[in-house]
Scaffold this active site. Structure first.
Site, mmCIF file in Angstrom:
data_model
loop_
_atom_site.group_PDB
_atom_site.id
_atom_site.type_symbol
_atom_site.label_atom_id
_atom_site.label_comp_id
_atom_site.label_asym_id
_atom_site.label_seq_id
_atom_site.Cartn_x
_atom_site.Cartn_y
_atom_site.Cartn_z
ATOM 1 N N ALA A 247 29.094 63.979 51.478
ATOM 2 C CA ALA A 247 30.504 63.563 51.492
ATOM 3 C C ALA A 247 30.800 62.703 50.269
ATOM 4 O O ALA A 247 31.844 62.850 49.617
ATOM 5 C CB ALA A 247 30.833 62.810 52.780
ATOM 6 N N ASP A 248 29.889 61.799 49.941
ATOM 7 C CA ASP A 248 30.040 60.988 48.735
ATOM 8 C C ASP A 248 30.012 61.855 47.472
ATOM 9 O O ASP A 248 30.834 61.691 46.565
ATOM 10 C CB ASP A 248 28.911 59.962 48.643
ATOM 11 C CG ASP A 248 29.175 58.719 49.480
ATOM 12 O OD1 ASP A 248 30.342 58.424 49.754
ATOM 13 O OD2 ASP A 248 28.203 58.040 49.844
#
Length: 407
Positions: free
Chosen positions: A179-180
């Protein structure tokens, strides 16, 4: 040779992974990235070890490998933005930059006069990118967001892990902070688009990126499967919801991945494993049929793959033009002939450690290639250089700022 973004200057107020990943992408493409860190401690990930970088004498430094992965090609400046003088320094730097990247909580920089509204009024050409867990709007906007949390909330963990019918079933996160990382990639794309727009309009803009938004977007075919099928997809382990066979299979000494993308590849697979009749069996002749009879087909294929080693199957299936491969650990990844040929491990010269290894940027550009100009900086390595060269500060002012712990 100048990088594609050698004309771009970036002020990076971000830390941890999503923001630094975005600014490192810009830096790799030639941008001058000035990373602003807290005096004394710096980016949180500097301490996220072990393992830690060792200096030339073999002693551990204060920089973790985690920090090294996202901060090359940057200059580190330590500034205490909680002080009025520190805030002024950041504003002076912003005046000379094209882009600002930050990942503070919503409204977190307003108290320092470094929020988008304030800086846009003063520097209307500035492209200002804010990265948060949940975005600048909505009921969750004030919350802190972390990759693990977002993988859960955004649906990724609901489709990751063994199926409910299998031993060890349960939701799992992905082994890296996707996600990062995806947010960082979306951010760098958005920044480039905003710079292109500025060329035509003359003005910058605010980019609002949320980890949760990105995770939902990156559900891709699984998200669309739900929207069109009306049913939440479950966990299938390593199997694919829309293609069969497309998963891991046990071998005599490990596992092999077989990724059949069409009926022709399936027919070649059947011939390679000595079961050509499976290709014309009405239960398996088409992908739709194979999905309907997934359990039975996988059982039959596993009986065959257990008879030979992983390397033997990879050789046989590659010869038959069936997509396949081993499940490598990272030791084997960096020993892989293709990975070596593509130069995915590089070395750069670090200020205190000498030559250190890094993972290369995968972008290959013929006219303006990625360049590795700087190793990940030590904390505050370039403070004096940047203040002198960018802001014209003389030695006396820099000494006074250091004495008062502004820098």
């Amino acid at each position: 040779m100048d990088g594609a973004l050698s004309h771009v200057k970036v002020l990076d107020l971000s830390r941890v992974l999503a923001g630094p990943w975005a600014s490192q992408m810009l830096a790799d493409l030639g941008a001058d990235v000035i990373k602003v860190e807290r005096p004394g401690s710096g980016d949180d990930t500097r301490n996220w070890g072990p393992p830690f970088l060792h200096d030339r004498d073999g002693q551990p430094t204060r920089d973790a490998a985690y920090y090294l992965c996202a901060n090359r090609n940057k200059r580190s400046v330590t500034i205490d933005i909680t002080t009025a003088e520190g805030q002024q320094l950041v504003r002076e730097l912003a005046a000379r930059c094209d882009v600002l990247v930050e990942n503070y909580k919503v409204g977190g920089l307003a108290q320092y006069g470094l929020d988008y509204a304030t800086l846009h009024a003063e520097f209307p050409r500035l492209v200002y990118c804010s990265i948060t867990g949940f975005g600048q709007t909505g009921p969750y906007a004030p919350r802190a967001g972390y990759d693990f949390l977002v993988q859960a909330m955004g649906g990724l963990m609901s489709v990751t892990g063994r199926a409910e019918s299998e031993q060890g079933a349960g939701p799992l996160k992905v082994g890296v902070a996707v996600a990062d990382l995806f947010t960082g990639l979306y951010a760098s794309n958005a920044i480039l688009a905003a710079l292109a727009y500025r060329e035509r309009s003359g003005t910058g803009q605010h980019i609002d990126l949320a980890l949760l938004d990105v995770q939902v977007a990156c559900m891709a075919n699984q998200g669309m499967n739900f929207l069109y099928g009306g049913r939440s997809p479950g966990r299938l382990g390593n199997a694919h919801p829309n293609v069969v066979p497309y998963q891991d299979f046990p071998t005599a000494d490990g596992d092999v991945i077989i990724a059949v993308g069409n009926d022709g590849q399936f027919a070649r697979l059947c011939t390679a494993i000595g079961r050509p009749a499976l290709a014309t069996d009405e239960r398996f002749a088409t992908n739709l049929a194979r999905i309907a009879h997934r359990v039975e087909l996988i059982r039959l294929l596993r009986e065959c793959t257990l008879t030979r080693s992983t390397d033997e199957w990879v050789a046989a299936l590659e010869a038959a033009e069936v997509p396949c491969g081993p499940i490598n650990d990272l030791a084997r990844v960096f020993e892989d002939a293709q990975v070596i040929a593509r130069g995915m491990k590089i070395e750069v010269e670090h200020a205190t450690a000498g030559a250190i290894p890094l993972v290369a940027n995968p972008i290959r550009m013929s006219a303006s290639p990625v360049a590795y100009r700087r190793a990940p900086p030590t904390l505050g390595q370039h403070t004096r250089e940047v203040l002198a060269d960018e802001l014209g500060c003389d030695a006396g002012r820099i000494d006074r700022l250091a004495a008062s712990r502004v820098i």
